[in-house]
Design an enzyme around this catalytic site. Structure first.
Site: not given
Ligand SMILES: C[C@H](O)[C@H](O)CC(=O)C(=O)O
Ligand SMILES: [Mg+2]
Length: 393
Positions: A213, A239, A267, A290, A317, A337
């Protein structure tokens, strides 16, 4: 006839929950993660240093005339409370809760001159989700029944967090790592990014999904070099590699990555029109709306139908129960997820803890559809945590 909507209220809450970046010191989610702000050394170590958790959680409550209350949480805090109380509430009060299409349309087009993406759509999403929760509670049915019913008996999850090796032991189908180093950290950073993946591959074995990510931190050139270097370590997808506004860059990246590697994003995208851009410009293989940021369930249904027709998967997301009730109803959402909110993260804890009560969690990486069998989204607000209502109407 269902009871009409009597009152809409908006609150803020601090400390984790829907604003899942609002965590205490030492949490994996704030440990030197690459971001677009990493070009400034002073904002590199901590995302909280540049204000990632500045908004806090928005809680929307919608009360019907018979006293039934639907609610939802998303990110947005005090500014979103203002939008809900002072602008959006008028489109709900006195209305029939079944009119979610007209209500969504009026919320979107009345705010279009200052909205369209970001905070305003978060606020609209929060209202929309609270409305679906109310509808489910009034009809005494889970939201997933209202969305057409389950197409499979259980959900399966990949985990996002710094410990895919632990996620594997916990039964998840894959692990998505945060990328730690961005272009400003040069070749040394790129090497460390690849080494971490190689280490996790060695720990997790050849078949476990591993993803990176990149939280919008990269440019096309760096993302391409990262993808090529990570290919031999079996990176399943890359991602959100670049800015969500750079549709052209995503199209180029998708052409550049090694065959078989997937490009995912979405997201921080919103509405059917934003996702139409992503899909028509062939920016990615999987879209990741999301549910609390893309326009809520009402809009996600449209985004998902568009994706289905284009042969794209929709893997929302985060978004906890708001995602689960949707994913279980759609063939083009075959897995979900799970954001590991344990600081380690070495244990499964509810994604929006501590703000929701009754939030289901995967067991052995899976969740039975029956775990969602409660009215609405099946959760209650944890009233032990202080709510703040900054505006009224
Ligand atoms: C981990 C990523 O930087 C963020 O905090 C969460 C994310 O983008 C995701 O779950 O997809
Ligand atoms: Mg992400």
């Amino acid at each position: 006839m269902l009871a009409k909507i009597k009152h809409v209220r908006a609150f803020t809450v601090r400390g984790g929950g829907a604003d899942y970046h609002d965590q205490g010191a030492g949490h994996w989610i704030d440990d030197h993660i690459a971001t677009p702000m990493s070009r400034y050394p002073e904002y590199r170590q901590s995302r909280q240093s540049f204000g990632i958790n500045v908004l806090g959680t928005l809680v929307v409550e919608i009360e019907a005339e018979d006293g039934t209350i639907g609610f939802a949480v998303t990110t947005g805090g005090e500014p979103a409370c203002y939008i809900v109380e002072k602008h959006l509430a008028r489109f709900l009060e006195g209305r029939d809760p079944t009119e979610y299409e007209k209500i969504w349309d009026q919320m979107y087009f009345s705010t279009q001159y200052y909205g369209r993406k970001g905070l305003v759509i978060n606020a609209i999403s929060g209202v929309d989700l609270a409305l679906w929760d109310l509808l489910g509670k009034l009809r005494q049915e889970p939201v997933y029944h209202l969305l057409g019913g389950a197409v499979r008996d259980e959900l399966q999850f990949y985990a996002t967090g710094a410990r895919p090796d632990v996620a594997k032991e916990l039964g998840f189908i894959g692990g998505k790592l945060p990328l730690h180093h961005g272009p400003a950290e040069g070749l040394e950073g790129l090497r460390k990014n690849v080494e971490l993946l190689a280490d996790m591959r060695a720990k997790c074995g050849p078949d476990f999904w591993l993803m990176y990510d990149c939280w919008m931190a990269l440019d096309v050139d760096y993302a391409t070099r990262l993808a090529i270097a990570c290919h031999e370590h079996g990176l399943k997808w890359i991602e959100e590699a670049i800015s969500p506004d750079d549709y052209w860059g995503y199209a180029e990246l998708k052409r550049n990555v090694p065959r078989g590697m997937l490009v995912t994003t979405g997201e921080h995208e919103a509405t059917r029109w934003g996702f139409r851009m992503l899909m028509e410009m062939d920016c990615c293989d999987i879209i990741q709306p999301d549910v609390g940021w893309c326009g809520g369930v009402t809009e996600l249904l449209k985004i998902s139908a568009l994706a289905d027709a284009k042969g794209k998967l929709v893997i929302p997301h985060g978004s906890s129960v708001y995602s689960y009730h949707f994913v279980v109803t759609r063939h083009n959402s075959p897995f979900a997820e799970f954001l590991m909110m344990h600081p380690g993260p070495t244990e499964v804890v509810p994604m929006f803890a501590p703000q929701l009560l009754g939030e289901p969690v995967p067991v052995n990486g899976r969740m039975k559809a029956g775990a969602l069998d409660r009215p609405g989204f099946g959760v209650e607000l944890n009233r032990d945590i202080p709510l703040h209502r900054p505006y009224t109407h």
